[in-house]
Write a protein that holds these residues in place. Structure first.
Motif, PDB file in Angstrom:
ATOM      1  N   VAL A 566       0.844  -1.200   0.000  1.00 54.52           N
ATOM      2  CA  VAL A 566       0.000   0.000   0.000  1.00 54.52           C
ATOM      3  C   VAL A 566       0.875   1.245   0.000  1.00 54.52           C
ATOM      4  O   VAL A 566       0.653   2.190  -0.765  1.00 54.52           O
ATOM      5  N   ARG A 567       1.903   1.248   0.861  1.00 54.78           N
ATOM      6  CA  ARG A 567       2.789   2.418   0.939  1.00 54.78           C
ATOM      7  C   ARG A 567       3.535   2.650  -0.375  1.00 54.78           C
ATOM      8  O   ARG A 567       3.628   3.780  -0.851  1.00 54.78           O
ATOM      9  N   GLN A 568       4.029   1.572  -0.988  1.00 55.19           N
ATOM     10  CA  GLN A 568       4.800   1.708  -2.223  1.00 55.19           C
ATOM     11  C   GLN A 568       3.931   2.188  -3.385  1.00 55.19           C
ATOM     12  O   GLN A 568       4.326   3.075  -4.148  1.00 55.19           O
ATOM     13  N   CYS A 569       2.748   1.592  -3.517  1.00 55.26           N
ATOM     14  CA  CYS A 569       1.854   1.974  -4.626  1.00 55.26           C
ATOM     15  C   CYS A 569       1.426   3.436  -4.495  1.00 55.26           C
ATOM     16  O   CYS A 569       1.447   4.189  -5.479  1.00 55.26           O
ATOM     17  N   LEU A 570       1.022   3.838  -3.290  1.00 55.98           N
ATOM     18  CA  LEU A 570       0.563   5.217  -3.107  1.00 55.98           C
ATOM     19  C   LEU A 570       1.704   6.210  -3.288  1.00 55.98           C
ATOM     20  O   LEU A 570       1.515   7.307  -3.826  1.00 55.98           O
ATOM     21  N   GLU A 571       2.894   5.836  -2.861  1.00 51.01           N
ATOM     22  CA  GLU A 571       4.055   6.720  -3.043  1.00 51.01           C
ATOM     23  C   GLU A 571       4.331   6.952  -4.523  1.00 51.01           C
ATOM     24  O   GLU A 571       4.600   8.081  -4.953  1.00 51.01           O
ATOM     25  N   GLU A 572       4.262   5.885  -5.322  1.00 47.85           N
ATOM     26  CA  GLU A 572       4.525   6.011  -6.761  1.00 47.85           C
ATOM     27  C   GLU A 572       3.412   6.781  -7.466  1.00 47.85           C
ATOM     28  O   GLU A 572       3.674   7.600  -8.356  1.00 47.85           O
ATOM     29  N   ILE A 573       2.165   6.550  -7.056  1.00 46.05           N
ATOM     30  CA  ILE A 573       1.036   7.278  -7.645  1.00 46.05           C
ATOM     31  C   ILE A 573       1.144   8.766  -7.338  1.00 46.05           C
ATOM     32  O   ILE A 573       0.919   9.609  -8.207  1.00 46.05           O
ATOM     33  N   GLU A 574       1.532   9.098  -6.103  1.00 45.31           N
ATOM     34  CA  GLU A 574       1.658  10.509  -5.735  1.00 45.31           C
ATOM     35  C   GLU A 574       2.874  11.157  -6.406  1.00 45.31           C
ATOM     36  O   GLU A 574       2.898  12.366  -6.603  1.00 45.31           O
ATOM     37  N   ARG A 575       3.847  10.359  -6.770  1.00 47.09           N
ATOM     38  CA  ARG A 575       5.041  10.904  -7.424  1.00 47.09           C
ATOM     39  C   ARG A 575       4.760  11.328  -8.862  1.00 47.09           C
ATOM     40  O   ARG A 575       5.235  12.366  -9.317  1.00 47.09           O
ATOM     41  N   ARG A 576       3.929  10.545  -9.580  1.00 49.42           N
ATOM     42  CA  ARG A 576       3.737  10.873 -10.998  1.00 49.42           C
ATOM     43  C   ARG A 576       2.326  10.619 -11.531  1.00 49.42           C
ATOM     44  O   ARG A 576       2.111  10.652 -12.740  1.00 49.42           O
ATOM     45  N   GLY A 577       1.363  10.410 -10.633  1.00 52.26           N
ATOM     46  CA  GLY A 577       0.019  10.116 -11.129  1.00 52.26           C
ATOM     47  C   GLY A 577      -1.069  11.044 -10.626  1.00 52.26           C
ATOM     48  O   GLY A 577      -2.256  10.834 -10.917  1.00 52.26           O
ATOM     49  N   MET A 578      -0.704  12.088  -9.872  1.00 53.57           N
ATOM     50  CA  MET A 578      -1.722  12.948  -9.275  1.00 53.57           C
ATOM     51  C   MET A 578      -2.448  13.815 -10.299  1.00 53.57           C
ATOM     52  O   MET A 578      -3.549  14.309 -10.040  1.00 53.57           O
ATOM     53  N   SER A 612       8.623   2.002 -11.375  1.00 51.00           N
ATOM     54  CA  SER A 612       9.024   3.255 -12.022  1.00 51.00           C
ATOM     55  C   SER A 612       8.981   3.166 -13.537  1.00 51.00           C
ATOM     56  O   SER A 612       8.897   4.187 -14.218  1.00 51.00           O
ATOM     57  N   GLU A 613       9.043   1.935 -14.069  1.00 52.69           N
ATOM     58  CA  GLU A 613       9.047   1.743 -15.527  1.00 52.69           C
ATOM     59  C   GLU A 613       7.666   1.427 -16.076  1.00 52.69           C
ATOM     60  O   GLU A 613       7.488   1.311 -17.281  1.00 52.69           O
ATOM     61  N   MET A 614       6.681   1.265 -15.200  1.00 46.95           N
ATOM     62  CA  MET A 614       5.334   0.871 -15.637  1.00 46.95           C
ATOM     63  C   MET A 614       4.398   2.068 -15.697  1.00 46.95           C
ATOM     64  O   MET A 614       4.601   3.077 -15.020  1.00 46.95           O
ATOM     65  N   ASP A 615       3.340   1.899 -16.491  1.00 48.96           N
ATOM     66  CA  ASP A 615       2.293   2.916 -16.562  1.00 48.96           C
ATOM     67  C   ASP A 615       1.642   3.044 -15.182  1.00 48.96           C
ATOM     68  O   ASP A 615       1.399   2.045 -14.492  1.00 48.96           O
ATOM     69  N   VAL A 616       1.353   4.289 -14.771  1.00 46.97           N
ATOM     70  CA  VAL A 616       0.833   4.522 -13.424  1.00 46.97           C
ATOM     71  C   VAL A 616      -0.539   3.883 -13.219  1.00 46.97           C
ATOM     72  O   VAL A 616      -0.915   3.535 -12.087  1.00 46.97           O
TER      73      VAL A 616
END
Length: 687
Positions: A566-578, A612-616
């Motif tokens: 949960v922490r990893q997915c949300l961190e990546e979404i907030e980094r480049r998917g907001m 980091s290499e996958m679509d958000v």
């Protein structure tokens, strides 16, 4: 010796009966706990109402004292008329509050409160006397305001809307009685007393409605004439370039434009007058008779997004209907739907209607209203209004959609028939309650006449009947298309669709199909999984994995309060998917989601590099899959029925108290994970 036939029947039946009794007792305990939360909400709202009555009574004492002096503000008869039965109303509610408070403070499941409600209902004669005196009180207050500026200031502070509160209070109490009865077992001593109190309250409201309905159709004006409401409707007013939703009332002698005030702290519904024009002074202007008017337009994409949101709410209503949930839950969703439809109504109109006062902005030739008269007229609109819902066809009651509910797996294979090499991608859309929503997007296949995507997507269906595919040419610098506003856009090559027939899609096998569009053919494979199969929660066969494992087990193993996934997915979404539109609606590529699932299940140390290499959208899809495959919902099987009951409570204070207590009853990992997710969703909505 052999066991005699039937010897095990009695013990087994006794065990079964004991099991049923245990389950019944647990259900009763949950219901009785809900009683406490409902009563806590009643106490809080009674306290607020008592403070309102105290504020209303505050000027009465000095007014009475001044009435015996040489400079009275009001006479004793005027005071008695305006404040008629208000002190008695205060005493009724004070007695009820003082009786209820110690019983809730010393709460037990055997505590009785029905006698308090029954006694309060038996005192509704005070409200009857108040209602009978209402018109005289209003007329007296209006005359006193015109004759005495000091009382006009006092009246403005008190607010004439307080005069509506007693009847509104009975209506609210009746709704709360429904909640209390629902969570009171029929065997409880309170049950017949609450039923009697509810019967008395309902009879009172029915008699009030029958008597006041003829009066609500008109109101008396100065000259003794009746001002009739002819029509009312919602309209959008353009104020200094900004759109404002208004409720317009056409009376026999004037046109009134009003705004519905926001309701705060349980206050009754109120209107705020924006402007009015006597009909004899009213004129209209054609576009060629006046200066050009710039009307700011909302982009079609934003209007479509609103329609998608409306569609999602309507699908939620259908889910609640299928689950046979209470009417309160559906009513809450309908309120939310009404808010979204209001927003759509606000942003969609584009045709101007110009209304003017022929004598200018300041004066009227025929007549003018005093501030008190205008306030009374505006307050009357609450009772007079005939249009209570936003006038959109989507607001009408619809039968349940015959479409599909579940998951549709789609593989976009390839396209053929292109005449020249292009940079191509496809989007997949499905309909839901009349609107198409974008659900998936393939990667761009660069400069070819035969793109081969071979990408799989899992699409959530909510009453869907049609799958639509759109093929685009990606705009790069060399082939950029320019919109009117100067932005670049991708060029649509073709569009096609196929019906989602429940009969042909019931099988578990993949079905191949072709979608023709403007000479181009796109090859697809589709497979449907119905809702009842897709939502079955199965424990994982990988005890050291994370998917299909209880949150408490995973967090204990990881020595954390929120699962690592949960922490990893949300961190990546907030980094480049907001900034992504529909991050949790648009499907990611299924193979990417499965790859991430396997990586998390095997504790792959390269998972952050993979993400980091996958679509958000694939990362958001992995997070959704994790919660979907939990062996128990985040709100737990035990507490879920109480959450459903709590959200359906009529009283807002009781609802808040109930939901907060239920959240605090969750296991710590579930609660912390929920709050962690809630914080993320709040940040996403604010971007």
């Amino acid at each position: 010796s052999p066991i005699p036939e039937g010897a095990l029947c009695l013990p087994l039946s006794c065990l079964r009966l004991k099991y049923i009794l245990i389950i019944t007792e647990l259900d009763l305990e949950k219901g009785l706990e809900m009683r406490k939360w409902v009563l806590s909400g009643i106490l809080a709202s009674e306290e607020t109402y008592l403070s309102h009555l105290e504020a209303l009574l505050l000027p009465m004492k000095p007014l009475k004292a001044a009435a015996t002096t040489s400079q009275p503000v009001l006479t004793i008869p005027q005071i008695e008329t305006i404040f008629f039965k208000v002190p008695e109303l205060y005493e009724v509610h004070k007695e009820f509050y003082d009786g209820l408070l110690p019983r809730v403070q010393q709460w037990s499941h055997h505590q009785r409160v029905g006698d308090l409600f029954q006694k309060q209902a038996s005192q509704l004669g005070v409200y009857r006397a108040f209602v009978d005196n209402y018109e005289v009180a209003v007329e007296t207050a209006e005359k006193c305001c015109q004759a005495n500026t000091q009382f006009a200031e006092i009246s403005e502070v008190m607010g004439t809307a307080l005069l509506y509160k007693p009847v509104d209070r009975v209506t609210r109490s009746t709704l709360v009685l429904h909640d209390l009865l629902k969570h009171t077992p029929s065997s409880h001593p309170d049950h017949p007393l609450l039923q009697d109190a509810l019967r008395i309250s309902q009879n009172f409201l029915s008699s009030i409605n029958e008597e006041t309905t003829p009066r609500r159709q008109s109101m008396t004006v100065k000259k003794g004439e009746n001002r009739q409401l002819l029509k009312d409707s919602f309209m959008v007013e353009l104020v200094e370039g900004a759109r404002k939703l208004r409720h317009v009332f056409l009376f026999t002698d004037l046109l009134l434009c009003a705004k519905l005030k926001k309701q705060i702290g349980g206050k009754s519904q109120q209107y705020d007058s924006k402007w009015y024009i006597p009909l004899s002074d009213l004129t209209f202007q054609n576009a060629d008779e006046s200066e050009p008017l710039h009307i700011p337009q909302v982009p079609d994409e934003e209007l479509d997004a609103m329609k998608v949101k409306i569609s999602h709410i309507k699908s939620e209503i259908q889910r609640e209907k299928r689950a046979n949930k209470g009417s309160k839950v559906i009513e809450r969703l309908r309120k939310k739907l009404s808010e979204q439809e209001s927003l759509l109504l606000l942003t969609s109109p584009s045709m101007a209607l110009r209304v003017h006062n022929r004598n200018g902005k300041v004066s009227f030739k025929s007549f003018s209203l005093t501030s008190m008269e205008l306030q009374m007229l505006t307050n009357s609109c609450v009772k007079l209004q005939t249009v209570h819902h936003i006038p959109l066809t989507i607001n009408k009651e619809e039968d349940e959609s015959p479409g599909l509910h579940g998951f549709l797996n789609v593989i976009v294979h390839s396209a053929s028939g292109l005449k020249q090499s292009l940079n191509l991608y496809c989007t997949l859309e499905v309909d839901s309650f009349g609107y198409f929503a974008n659900k998936a997007k393939t990667r761009v296949y660069r400069y070819t006449t035969e793109p081969k995507w071979n990408e799989e997507f899992e699409i959530d269906l909510e009453g869907s009947q049609t799958l639509r595919l759109l093929c685009y040419e990606k705009s790069y610098n060399k082939t950029k298309q320019i919109k009117e506003d100067g932005d670049s856009t991708d060029r649509i090559i073709g569009k096609g669709q196929i019906p989602l027939d429940p009969q042909t899609l019931q099988g578990k096998d993949w079905q191949r199909t072709l979608i023709p569009m403007n000479g181009v053919e796109v090859k697809l494979s589709i497979k449907f999984t119905s809702r009842e199969f897709s939502l079955k929660r199965m424990p994982s066969r990988k005890p050291m994995g994370v998917f299909g494992i209880k949150i408490s087990t995973v967090t204990k193993r990881e020595h954390s309060k929120v699962p690592y996934i949960v922490r990893q997915c949300l961190e990546e979404i907030e980094r480049r998917g907001m900034e992504e539109v529909g991050i949790y609606r648009v499907s990611g590529v299924a193979t990417d989601i499965q790859a991430l699932k396997a990586a998390f299940d095997t504790n792959n140390k390269d998972v952050s590099v993979m993400m980091s290499e996958m679509d958000v959208n694939a990362i958001a899809g992995t997070l959704k899959l994790y919660f979907r495959e939990l062996p128990e919902p985040l709100f737990t099987d035990d507490l879920y029925p109480n959450f459903a009951g709590g959200i359906a409570l009529s009283d807002s204070v009781a609802k808040e108290s109930c939901m907060l207590n239920l959240l605090l009853s969750l296991p710590e990992p579930n609660l912390v994970t929920f709050l962690f997710l809630l914080d993320h969703l709040k940040r996403y909505t604010q971007t």
